[in-house]
Design a protein around this motif. Structure first.
Motif, PDB file in Angstrom:
ATOM      1  N   PRO A  66       0.542  -1.112  -0.049  1.00  0.00           N
ATOM      2  CA  PRO A  66       0.003   0.038  -0.096  1.00  0.00           C
ATOM      3  C   PRO A  66       0.690   1.287  -0.101  1.00  0.00           C
ATOM      4  CG  PRO A  66       0.028  -0.869   2.206  1.00  0.00           C
ATOM      5  CD  PRO A  66       0.766  -1.969   1.356  1.00  0.00           C
ATOM      6  N   ALA A  67       0.222   2.287  -0.362  1.00  0.00           N
ATOM      7  CA  ALA A  67       1.072   3.515  -0.559  1.00  0.00           C
ATOM      8  C   ALA A  67       0.283   4.505   0.475  1.00  0.00           C
ATOM      9  CB  ALA A  67       0.937   4.378  -2.003  1.00  0.00           C
ATOM     10  N   LYS A  68       1.260   5.399   1.352  1.00  0.00           N
ATOM     11  CA  LYS A  68       0.762   6.305   2.128  1.00  0.00           C
ATOM     12  C   LYS A  68      -0.166   7.326   1.441  1.00  0.00           C
ATOM     13  CE  LYS A  68       3.604   5.927   6.149  1.00  0.00           C
ATOM     14  NZ  LYS A  68       2.443   5.590   6.783  1.00  0.00           N
ATOM     15  N   GLU A  69      -1.328   7.650   2.108  1.00  0.00           N
ATOM     16  CA  GLU A  69      -1.968   8.753   1.497  1.00  0.00           C
ATOM     17  C   GLU A  69      -1.649  10.305   2.100  1.00  0.00           C
ATOM     18  OE1 GLU A  69      -6.732   7.799   0.193  1.00  0.00           O
ATOM     19  OE2 GLU A  69      -6.149   7.850   2.477  1.00  0.00           O
ATOM     20  N   PRO A  74     -11.671   4.333   3.772  1.00  0.00           N
ATOM     21  CA  PRO A  74     -11.782   5.714   4.476  1.00  0.00           C
ATOM     22  C   PRO A  74     -10.507   6.136   5.349  1.00  0.00           C
ATOM     23  CG  PRO A  74     -13.025   4.176   5.791  1.00  0.00           C
ATOM     24  CD  PRO A  74     -12.388   3.369   4.537  1.00  0.00           C
ATOM     25  N   PRO A  75     -10.798   7.577   5.392  1.00  0.00           N
ATOM     26  CA  PRO A  75      -9.821   8.040   6.151  1.00  0.00           C
ATOM     27  C   PRO A  75      -9.529   7.612   7.582  1.00  0.00           C
ATOM     28  CG  PRO A  75     -10.736   9.883   5.015  1.00  0.00           C
ATOM     29  CD  PRO A  75     -11.517   8.591   4.818  1.00  0.00           C
ATOM     30  N   GLY A  76      -8.537   7.304   7.984  1.00  0.00           N
ATOM     31  CA  GLY A  76      -8.275   6.586   9.291  1.00  0.00           C
ATOM     32  C   GLY A  76      -7.870   5.150   9.217  1.00  0.00           C
ATOM     33  N   ASP A 116      -5.608   1.793   7.982  1.00  0.00           N
ATOM     34  CA  ASP A 116      -4.314   1.364   8.229  1.00  0.00           C
ATOM     35  C   ASP A 116      -4.005   0.046   7.815  1.00  0.00           C
ATOM     36  OD1 ASP A 116      -1.589   1.139   8.631  1.00  0.00           O
ATOM     37  OD2 ASP A 116      -1.639   2.094  10.818  1.00  0.00           O
ATOM     38  N   ILE A 117      -3.660  -0.224   6.645  1.00  0.00           N
ATOM     39  CA  ILE A 117      -3.175  -1.757   6.428  1.00  0.00           C
ATOM     40  C   ILE A 117      -1.443  -1.819   6.037  1.00  0.00           C
ATOM     41  CG2 ILE A 117      -5.593  -2.019   5.216  1.00  0.00           C
ATOM     42  CD1 ILE A 117      -4.247  -1.694   2.450  1.00  0.00           C
ATOM     43  N   PHE A 118      -1.006  -1.059   6.421  1.00  0.00           N
ATOM     44  CA  PHE A 118       0.513  -0.989   6.639  1.00  0.00           C
ATOM     45  C   PHE A 118       0.951  -2.156   7.437  1.00  0.00           C
ATOM     46  CE2 PHE A 118      -0.183   2.998   4.625  1.00  0.00           C
ATOM     47  CZ  PHE A 118       0.669   3.086   3.795  1.00  0.00           C
ATOM     48  N   ASP A 119       2.106  -2.834   7.084  1.00  0.00           N
ATOM     49  CA  ASP A 119       2.752  -3.972   7.834  1.00  0.00           C
ATOM     50  C   ASP A 119       2.926  -3.269   9.242  1.00  0.00           C
ATOM     51  OD1 ASP A 119       2.341  -5.791   5.947  1.00  0.00           O
ATOM     52  OD2 ASP A 119       4.513  -5.595   5.370  1.00  0.00           O
TER      53      ASP A 119
END
Length: 626
Positions: free
Chosen positions: A27-30, A234-236, A238-241
């Motif tokens: 995933p890429a950071k928003e 949606p904002p908030g 988090d699917i980062f490792d």
């Protein structure tokens, strides 16, 4: 010249977004969301859940979203800087009117954009004008994906209009010199492009009913055309490792076996990291098995508003991932660790699946709406997951006995762990968490940790979890309701009337923490042993299964692999610390994509030639891939 460059860059950005290929599992950071835009996107997301969680919608507007960079929620933020009336929005929430909620929230965002456009046009200070333009652009972001999906030409024109507004605002220069006067004519013309579009699409008197709440412009909604807006979290969210990244212990590696010599396991490893096996929206959002189960363990940071009640938990049978699988219950569960999976059956929090194969198929098809996996895919996934081992723990023997390295408090706690208690039916903790059985008994019990769903109902039983590795998997219980292992001990003492003293509680906690500890629980990285090098090694290992698949002319499984690995390799390249080698990795990903393109055309000779080129190039850049 700068403006021309900005225009070209923006057009290229739009084209890249429209023409993007298979989704990566990286995933890429928003960019941060401003409060009212965040509340709007949360409203759309929650508004598509069934049943609609109205309390969460109200919270979306009253409180900052999780991990927000702003301290105020949308309503307070609006009250401080905007004259837009929020009463109709609040009335829609109070009356639980879904259509009115969509209409009023949409109008509110459009009016806020107009408000900032007006501020930009009347500003006498260029910095104030630019600030208003930026805020307006941040608000327009809430609509942008719908406009792009339905009306790419308008999306391009609006994007250029924002650039014209910004450049037309002028500049005060540096220390009073080099200033650029505002170009009011350019700003007015650009503002009209945006305002006209908002007037026709997001400020209409009456919106057409929407089965799905989305950001499509009104002209598209009433056209009857089938238009897919790419799914988004949606904002908030988090699917980062997890950071630090859990260490992965694989049985074959500990035996000195190379994964490239185990093509079935290597293919299963690839599938575990592949978004392609799931249906939309999980696939399109870059969610794979490894998203929740980082390196066979848990992802304690994973959070999706409306589907998670706290980090590390997810409701996989709600409306979002697979509507047909929706059980209409708000019951997210704590993500379980998969370590030692071959020892921990039956599977599922309540042990409903005796077979790991059946459980895996249910995750793919039932929970995440994927297509029916082939027998080979299930064989490979199961073969890989059965290699997951527990973390080594020098304080514990293989049959569950403490070693000399264990602290004295843990030794006292071990005696308590094995002591029968009346509150446990004259059983001990060890009766269920059997030390020489990997601290579980493969049974399910109703211990009172879940409330009964209705009068006279049984609350449900949950299978006994292993205690191995649990020092790193907080929070605890099926719903993650207890934050620490000490809290677990307190809960059992209180609810089962164990009668432990404070020191006994501490000793029992010390024992459980010792059993649940490990020597090296996390991956260790340095300047050259980077996260990218780990990913590069894994991805090239995945690709090695082409040595088996190409001779078999197995197009279906080859394409799944090339689509997955090429996308991930390209995405992961952006994280490299060795910037000089980054173009080589992009080129390597392209070569692997060429293998897939040739297979799609039935050109097996070209596919094999591209695969040989990939192997040669990967070996050549291996030492620079960090």
């Amino acid at each position: 010249m700068i403006l021309i460059f900005q225009r070209l860059f923006f057009t290229a950005f739009i084209c890249a977004a429209v023409l993007s290929g298979p989704v990566s599992a990286t995933p890429a950071k928003e960019a941060p969301w401003i409060p009212e835009a965040a509340a709007y996107r949360l409203t759309l997301f929650l508004g598509n859940l069934e049943p609609l969680p109205w309390d969460k919608v109200a919270t979306a507007w009253s409180e900052p979203h999780r991990n927000s960079e702003f301290t105020n929620g949308a309503l307070k933020s609006l009250g401080a800087k905007s004259g837009v009336d929020t009463s109709r929005l609040l009335k829609a929430i109070e009356q639980e009117d879904r259509q009115a909620l969509f209409a009023e929230a949409t109008r509110l965002i459009a009016l806020r954009i107009e408000e900032e456009l007006g501020r930009a046009l009347v500003a006498t200070d260029p910095s104030d004008a630019r600030k208003a333009v930026q805020t307006g652009r941040d608000l327009y972001r809430a609509f942008a994906d719908g406009v792009t999906a339905a009306d790419p030409d308008a999306a391009r024109d609006i994007g250029l209009a924002w650039l014209d507004l910004n450049s037309g605002a002028g500049s005060s220069g540096i220390l009073g010199t080099g200033g650029i006067p505002a170009d009011r004519a350019t700003m007015v013309a650009a503002s009209e492009v945006i305002s006209d579009y908002l007037e026709r699409n997001y400020l209409v008197d009456s919106f057409a009913p929407r089965d799905t709440l989305n950001t499509l412009p009104e002209i598209a909604a009433i056209s009857g055309r089938a238009i897919d807006v790419p799914p988004s979290l949606p904002p908030g969210s988090d699917i980062f490792d997890q950071d630090p990244l859990p260490r992965l212990v694989l049985n074959f590696e500990e035996r000195g076996i190379d994964e490239v010599d185990l093509p079935l396991v290597a293919y299963g490893d690839m599938l575990f990291d592949s978004t392609q096996i799931f249906g939309s929206p999980a696939r399109d959002l870059g969610i794979a098995c490894s998203t929740c189960h980082n390196r066979s363990d848990v992802n304690q940071r994973l959070f999706i508003p409306g589907a998670s009640h706290q980090p590390g938990a997810i409701d996989v049978d709600g409306a979002f991932f697979n509507p047909i699988f929706n059980d209409r219950r708000d019951d997210p569960i704590d993500i379980p660790s998969l370590r030692g999976l071959r020892f921990t059956g039956p599977y599922g929090r309540d042990g409903r699946f005796a077979s790991l194969r059946e459980f895996t198929r249910n995750v793919i098809v039932g929970e995440f709406g994927g297509d029916e996996p082939t027998p080979f895919m299930l064989d490979a996934l199961v073969a890989y997951m059965l290699e997951f081992d527990f973390l080594p723990n020098s304080k514990l023997t293989a049959d569950g006995k403490l070693t000399d390295a264990a602290p004295e408090a843990a030794r006292r706690g071990e005696a308590i762990f094995n002591r029968p208690f009346a509150g446990l039916g004259e059983r001990s903790c060890a009766s269920c968490h059997v030390p020489d059985g990997n601290f579980l008994d493969r049974q399910a019990y109703d211990i009172g940790s879940a409330a009964a769903p209705y009068v006279d109902a049984r609350a449900g039983a949950f299978d006994t979890p292993t205690l191995l590795g649990t020092a790193y998997t907080a929070p605890y219980f099926h719903d993650g309701s207890l934050p620490t292992l000490a809290a677990v001990v307190d809960w059992f003492d209180d609810t089962k009337s164990l009668g432990l003293t404070a020191s006994e509680r501490a000793d029992l906690t010390a024992y459980i923490e010792t059993v649940g500890s490990a020597d090296k629980p996390y991956e260790a990285f340095d300047d050259e042993n980077t996260a990218f090098r780990l990913a590069f090694t894994e991805l090239t290992t995945f690709a090695s299964t082409l040595d088996t698949l190409l001779p078999r002319r197995d197009a279906e499984h080859i394409l799944l692999l090339t689509d997955t690995v090429a996308a991930d390799l390209s995405a992961d390249a952006s994280t490299m610390s060795n910037l000089a080698a980054r173009p080589e990795v992009y080129a390597l990903a392209e070569i692997l994509a060429d293998v897939g393109s040739a297979v799609r055309e039935g050109d097996w000779a070209t596919a094999e030639a591209s695969w040989t080129a990939f192997q040669t190039q990967a070996a050549a850049i291996d030492q620079r891939a960090f």
